[in-house]
Design a protein around this motif. Structure first.
Motif, PDB file in Angstrom:
ATOM      1  N   UNK A  68      73.958  55.998  31.646  1.00  0.00           N
ATOM      2  CA  UNK A  68      74.742  56.013  30.415  1.00  0.00           C
ATOM      3  C   UNK A  68      73.873  56.131  29.192  1.00  0.00           C
ATOM      4  N   UNK A  69      72.960  55.180  29.010  1.00  0.00           N
ATOM      5  CA  UNK A  69      72.082  55.202  27.840  1.00  0.00           C
ATOM      6  C   UNK A  69      72.879  55.201  26.554  1.00  0.00           C
ATOM      7  N   UNK A  70      72.704  56.232  25.751  1.00  0.00           N
ATOM      8  CA  UNK A  70      73.434  56.357  24.488  1.00  0.00           C
ATOM      9  C   UNK A  70      74.832  56.926  24.687  1.00  0.00           C
ATOM     10  N   UNK A  71      75.172  57.299  25.895  1.00  0.00           N
ATOM     11  CA  UNK A  71      76.493  57.862  26.237  1.00  0.00           C
ATOM     12  C   UNK A  71      76.765  59.151  25.463  1.00  0.00           C
ATOM     13  N   UNK A  72      75.712  59.950  25.318  1.00  0.00           N
ATOM     14  CA  UNK A  72      75.822  61.201  24.563  1.00  0.00           C
ATOM     15  C   UNK A  72      76.741  62.197  25.250  1.00  0.00           C
ATOM     16  N   UNK A  73      76.484  62.476  26.521  1.00  0.00           N
ATOM     17  CA  UNK A  73      77.240  63.519  27.210  1.00  0.00           C
ATOM     18  C   UNK A  73      78.697  63.126  27.466  1.00  0.00           C
ATOM     19  N   UNK A  74      79.005  61.883  27.822  1.00  0.00           N
ATOM     20  CA  UNK A  74      80.424  61.522  27.953  1.00  0.00           C
ATOM     21  C   UNK A  74      81.192  61.716  26.648  1.00  0.00           C
ATOM     22  N   UNK A  75      80.580  61.347  25.513  1.00  0.00           N
ATOM     23  CA  UNK A  75      81.255  61.540  24.218  1.00  0.00           C
ATOM     24  C   UNK A  75      81.407  63.029  23.905  1.00  0.00           C
ATOM     25  N   UNK A  83      74.014  46.430  31.968  1.00  0.00           N
ATOM     26  CA  UNK A  83      75.184  46.110  31.134  1.00  0.00           C
ATOM     27  C   UNK A  83      74.835  45.884  29.673  1.00  0.00           C
ATOM     28  N   UNK A  84      73.616  45.412  29.396  1.00  0.00           N
ATOM     29  CA  UNK A  84      73.229  45.159  28.006  1.00  0.00           C
ATOM     30  C   UNK A  84      73.114  46.465  27.226  1.00  0.00           C
ATOM     31  N   UNK A  85      72.688  47.543  27.879  1.00  0.00           N
ATOM     32  CA  UNK A  85      72.632  48.837  27.214  1.00  0.00           C
ATOM     33  C   UNK A  85      74.041  49.301  26.862  1.00  0.00           C
ATOM     34  N   UNK A  86      74.983  49.075  27.765  1.00  0.00           N
ATOM     35  CA  UNK A  86      76.375  49.432  27.483  1.00  0.00           C
ATOM     36  C   UNK A  86      76.928  48.615  26.330  1.00  0.00           C
ATOM     37  N   UNK A  87      76.607  47.328  26.296  1.00  0.00           N
ATOM     38  CA  UNK A  87      77.068  46.490  25.178  1.00  0.00           C
ATOM     39  C   UNK A  87      76.484  46.981  23.860  1.00  0.00           C
ATOM     40  N   UNK A  88      75.215  47.387  23.875  1.00  0.00           N
ATOM     41  CA  UNK A  88      74.600  47.918  22.666  1.00  0.00           C
ATOM     42  C   UNK A  88      75.277  49.220  22.247  1.00  0.00           C
ATOM     43  N   UNK A  89      75.612  50.064  23.228  1.00  0.00           N
ATOM     44  CA  UNK A  89      76.293  51.320  22.904  1.00  0.00           C
ATOM     45  C   UNK A  89      77.665  51.062  22.295  1.00  0.00           C
ATOM     46  N   UNK A  90      78.356  50.054  22.778  1.00  0.00           N
ATOM     47  CA  UNK A  90      79.659  49.717  22.190  1.00  0.00           C
ATOM     48  C   UNK A  90      79.497  49.213  20.759  1.00  0.00           C
ATOM     49  N   UNK A  91      78.482  48.383  20.537  1.00  0.00           N
ATOM     50  CA  UNK A  91      78.320  47.741  19.232  1.00  0.00           C
ATOM     51  C   UNK A  91      77.716  48.667  18.184  1.00  0.00           C
ATOM     52  N   UNK A  92      76.802  49.545  18.598  1.00  0.00           N
ATOM     53  CA  UNK A  92      76.039  50.307  17.607  1.00  0.00           C
ATOM     54  C   UNK A  92      76.183  51.824  17.716  1.00  0.00           C
ATOM     55  N   UNK A  93      76.717  52.311  18.848  1.00  0.00           N
ATOM     56  CA  UNK A  93      76.764  53.762  19.055  1.00  0.00           C
ATOM     57  C   UNK A  93      78.185  54.281  19.223  1.00  0.00           C
ATOM     58  N   UNK A  94      79.165  53.467  18.868  1.00  0.00           N
ATOM     59  CA  UNK A  94      80.566  53.894  18.842  1.00  0.00           C
ATOM     60  C   UNK A  94      81.086  54.296  20.222  1.00  0.00           C
ATOM     61  N   UNK A  95      80.586  53.660  21.263  1.00  0.00           N
ATOM     62  CA  UNK A  95      81.130  53.920  22.593  1.00  0.00           C
ATOM     63  C   UNK A  95      82.513  53.294  22.710  1.00  0.00           C
ATOM     64  N   UNK A  96      83.478  54.107  23.131  1.00  0.00           N
ATOM     65  CA  UNK A  96      84.839  53.629  23.334  1.00  0.00           C
ATOM     66  C   UNK A  96      85.302  54.062  24.714  1.00  0.00           C
ATOM     67  N   UNK A  97      85.645  53.086  25.516  1.00  0.00           N
ATOM     68  CA  UNK A  97      86.106  53.383  26.865  1.00  0.00           C
ATOM     69  C   UNK A  97      87.617  53.232  26.943  1.00  0.00           C
ATOM     70  N   UNK A  98      88.191  53.777  27.978  1.00  0.00           N
ATOM     71  CA  UNK A  98      89.634  53.739  28.165  1.00  0.00           C
ATOM     72  C   UNK A  98      90.004  54.502  29.412  1.00  0.00           C
TER      73      UNK A  98
END
Length: 490
Positions: A289-296, A314-329
């Protein structure tokens, strides 16, 4: 000395050695990478220091009253344990770039002395218990066993609990502080050696270690179980955010434009998907996942697409949610855990595209490079599906060649994208390997990557054929990924 106290000293000092051996990998990774060489350096330096400490501790116990040695060993060992992080942070920027030597020097400077001092505790304790030489074998065996118990406790406690629950600085503070306190108790019991000079030296080491440990700033926003992670704003693009994991720029997203791809290899990912994947919405599996660039990007450019992401940390995912606008659904889900096991349980023929972008340091984790793993990726792809994977390599491209040869064992067609003119360069960099059972339209793919903002080019067919012929096929039984990237033994 009381047998219970003797046993406690051996268990705790042995546990602290393993805490240092594991934690030093996290300290060194931002400068040397999270590689096999880093782990090898940690194990090798620790074993060497253990041997040296055991020898010197035994010799010292034969020359001086052993009870009086234990307090100083623990106090100095605890103070130097707290100094490990400041030493590595201070030396790291100076030693970065020396390959495996960086890891070896940083590990040695950080933990060799405290490990040696703490390893001297066991032979000194044994000497205090040798009242009857007829029982020497039993005494030595008993404390050897208790030392192993302590090592096991330190290993499991650090790997399973401490690293995930506490920052590295706090782990070292608790470990070093505990050793200092225990050593202080023994000093009260046996006295300070060499009068005031010994006491002043111990006080100086403890004060310096504790003070620097809490005052030297970390380069991390978050110390995860696997990475030193931080997010920085791109000075050239106010809405751009760069994710750093250890020593790598690991990902980039534009908070205002999910379709923006900054790094060249992500642009080549996008070009390959646009050129080769079915038109319209697609189902994609993202390995890493990392920065979740390609999924976005996929959600933005192909509305209605679905993405599943396998992210180890999981901590990288939490950081992506908090700082990189990751939104899952419903259209984007994240599964925490190792990608190898995640792909193994994924349903067959479920995805149009699999995107491989998982890294530990500069290399793809070895178990995600093998023929067996490629077969699992092949299994989850639909007919006509495409596998695109990011590979970093340099010099003779030995790892890239091995990965091409490996994928060609599973897929009927393999192509490689790299920087223009880059295949002949020793510098190296990112490459995107494209694999499918469906014939790959080279002309269409070449036009797509050439039109990227950071243009790429396809490797010549004869070069790909050479890799297929000569590249070693990576298997679960033999996948020397780090050595192929850094062929320092050849």
């Amino acid at each position: 000395m009381n047998r219970i106290l003797a046993t406690v000293l051996v268990v705790l000092s042995s546990a602290a050695v393993l805490v240092l051996e594991i934690v030093v990998v996290r300290l060194v990774a931002p400068y040397a990478g999270d590689t096999l060489e880093t782990y090898t350096a940690a194990i090798g330096v620790a074993l060497g220091a253990i041997a040296l400490g055991a020898k010197l501790g035994g010799d010292a116990a034969d020359r001086r009253p052993p009870g009086g040695l234990l307090g100083p060993l623990l106090v100095f060992g605890g103070g130097l344990t707290m100094l490990a992080r400041p030493i590595v942070i201070g030396a790291g920027p100076l030693l970065t770039g020396a390959g495996p030597i960086t890891a070896l020097l940083l590990v040695a400077s950080g933990i060799a002395l405290p490990v040696a001092l703490l390893s001297a505790v066991t032979p000194v304790v044994v000497k205090t218990q040798l009242a009857d030489l007829d029982q020497a074998g039993g005494v030595v065996g008993r404390f050897s066993a208790w030392g192993t118990v302590g090592s096991l406790a330190g290993t499991f406690l650090t790997g399973y609990v401490l690293i995930s629950a506490l920052p590295v600085s706090m782990v070292l503070l608790v470990t070093g502080g505990g050793l200092v306190l225990l050593g202080g108790v023994l000093l009260l019991r046996h006295g300070v050696p060499r009068g005031g000079r010994g006491g002043a030296a111990m006080l100086a080491v403890v004060t310096l270690g504790g003070g620097l440990l809490v005052s030297v700033p970390s380069s991390c926003d978050v110390e995860t179980a696997y990475y030193c992670a931080r997010v920085e704003t791109d000075p050239q693009r106010p809405t751009g955010r760069v994710l750093y994991l250890d020593d790598l720029r690991h990902g980039y997203v534009d908070l205002a434009d999910a379709a923006h791809l900054e790094f060249a290899y992500t642009q080549w990912f996008g070009a390959a998907i646009d050129a080769l994947a079915p038109a319209g919405p697609i189902d994609a599996l993202h390995i890493g996942g990392g920065a979740y660039t390609m999924p976005r990007w996929l959600a933005e450019t192909r509305p209605g697409s679905t993405g599943e992401v396998l992210e180890l940390d999981p901590a990288v995912t939490r950081m992506a949610r908090a700082e990189l606008d990751l939104r899952t659904g419903p259209d984007l889900s994240v599964h925490a855990g190792d990608a190898r096991t995640g792909v193994a349980v994924a349903p067959a023929e479920s995805y149009d595209v699999v995107v491989g972008d998982a890294f530990g340091g500069l290399s793809v984790p070895w178990h995600l490079t093998t023929r067996e793993f490629a077969a699992q990726v092949h299994r989850v792809l639909r007919d006509g599906g495409v596998y695109v994977v990011n590979v970093i390599d340099r010099g003779p491209r030995a790892f890239l060649g091995a990965e091409v040869a490996t994928l060609r064992q599973v897929f009927d067609h393999v192509e490689v994208v790299g920087a223009r003119g880059g295949f002949a360069s020793e510098v190296g960099g990112n490459h995107v390997v494209v694999a499918s059972d469906t014939p790959l339209d080279r002309e269409l793919l070449d036009r797509a990557v050439t039109a990227s903002p950071r243009p790429g080019e396809l490797a010549a067919p004869d070069l790909v054929a050479q890799w297929v012929r000569r590249g070693p096929v990576l298997t679960d039984d033999h996948a020397p990924v780090d050595q192929l990237i850094t062929p320092y033994l050849t």
